[in-house]
Scaffold this motif. Structure first.
Motif, short mmCIF file in Angstrom:
data_model
loop_
_atom_site.label_atom_id
_atom_site.label_comp_id
_atom_site.label_asym_id
_atom_site.label_seq_id
_atom_site.Cartn_x
_atom_site.Cartn_y
_atom_site.Cartn_z
N LEU A 100 0.84 -1.21 0.00
CA LEU A 100 0.00 0.00 0.00
C LEU A 100 0.87 1.26 0.00
O LEU A 100 0.55 2.27 -0.61
CB LEU A 100 -0.90 0.05 1.24
CG LEU A 100 -1.98 -1.02 1.41
CD1 LEU A 100 -2.79 -0.74 2.67
CD2 LEU A 100 -2.90 -1.11 0.20
N VAL A 151 -1.55 -1.99 -5.57
CA VAL A 151 -2.20 -1.39 -4.40
C VAL A 151 -3.63 -1.90 -4.28
O VAL A 151 -4.09 -2.25 -3.19
CB VAL A 151 -2.16 0.16 -4.49
CG1 VAL A 151 -2.97 0.80 -3.37
CG2 VAL A 151 -0.72 0.65 -4.44
N ALA A 182 -4.97 -4.12 -1.13
CA ALA A 182 -6.13 -3.69 -0.32
C ALA A 182 -7.21 -4.77 -0.30
O ALA A 182 -7.83 -5.03 0.74
CB ALA A 182 -6.69 -2.37 -0.87
N ALA A 213 -10.02 0.74 -0.10
CA ALA A 213 -9.35 1.14 1.14
C ALA A 213 -10.39 1.48 2.22
O ALA A 213 -10.23 1.14 3.39
CB ALA A 213 -8.44 2.34 0.89
#
Length: 254
Positions: free
Chosen positions: A119, A127, A131, A167
């Motif tokens: 992250l 990313v 997540a 996220a």
């Protein structure tokens, strides 16, 4: 070249559980894991893609963990190419479908820390996949505190503020533990990120942001005061007749 059979096996196992079962029963997993260790990134990526296919069957998920997949995948996420890191994160997500694996992955040294490192240092697909893996792993209660202790909250807030709703989905799990709520309170701009998602997010994003904010407002009075200043009350009233039952419920509770 040595990755041609890997390509063929990956194609064979993509859509059909029969070849997946045959391959795992034949004891080929250890050979695939050896290829995962390859210093040639193309071989490594092909081996990971094949491993991902094998992990799609629930019957294989626990067996793959027993074969030592987690340690190999964590090493790849640490040291592999961007593409290998992304596939490695996806494999963890796939394995974490099974409850016992969520516990095993979470307890594995550096597993959660490695995802949080992605992250911090990764881009784009890496990313997103990191997540997603965190979301899968943190649906197991004991892993939430671990993720908070590894520094997940400020990073997730930052990425959520940049538009990655996954996220915020992870935050909606971490807010369920006291440590998560305490960390969120400390993050500058926490409330603004959640309100931005509530105003502009997808249905799923809105649902998760409402839940997160509701938990925070139950936890800390200053969050309630801030939320009112941000116009959250009016937004919630607007959601009380929303078609989505969870959005209605979270808005009502907030």
């Amino acid at each position: 070249r040595s990755f041609t059979p890997l390509s063929q096996l990956t194609r064979l196992t993509k859509l059909d559980s029969g070849p997946r079962r045959q391959l795992t029963e034949s004891g080929a997993v250890s050979a695939v894991l050896n290829c995962v260790n390859s210093t040639e990134s193309e071989i490594q990526e092909k081996a990971l893609a094949l491993l991902l296919n094998l992990s799609l069957d629930d019957d294989n998920k626990v067996g793959l963990v027993a074969e030592g997949v987690i340690s190999r995948v964590i090493n790849v996420i640490r040291a592999g190419s961007a593409s290998s890191r992304a596939i490695g994160c996806t494999i963890l997500t796939s394995l974490a479908v099974v409850e016992v694996n969520k516990a095993t992955i979470g307890a594995y040294p550096n597993a959660i820390k490695t995802l949080i490192w992605v992250l911090y240092s990764g881009k784009g697909r890496e990313v997103r996949e990191a997540a997603t893996a965190l979301y899968a792993i943190c649906s197991f209660v004991d892993n939430r505190k671990r993720a908070v202790e590894c520094g997940a909250v400020p990073l997730l807030m930052k990425i959520g503020g940049m538009g990655l709703e996954r996220a915020v989905e992870v935050l909606s799990l971490l807010v369920k533990c006291k440590e998560g709520r305490e960390e969120m309170r400390k993050v500058n701009g926490c409330l603004e990120v959640l309100v931005k998602v509530i105003r502009n997010g997808s249905e799923r994003g809105v649902q998760c942001a409402l839940l997160t904010l509701s938990c925070l407002c139950c936890f800390a009075e200053e969050m309630r005061v801030e939320a009112e200043k941000e116009g959250v009350l009016e937004i919630c009233v607007g959601f009380l007749d929303d078609e989505n039952e969870k959005i209605r419920r979270h808005a009502s509770s907030l």
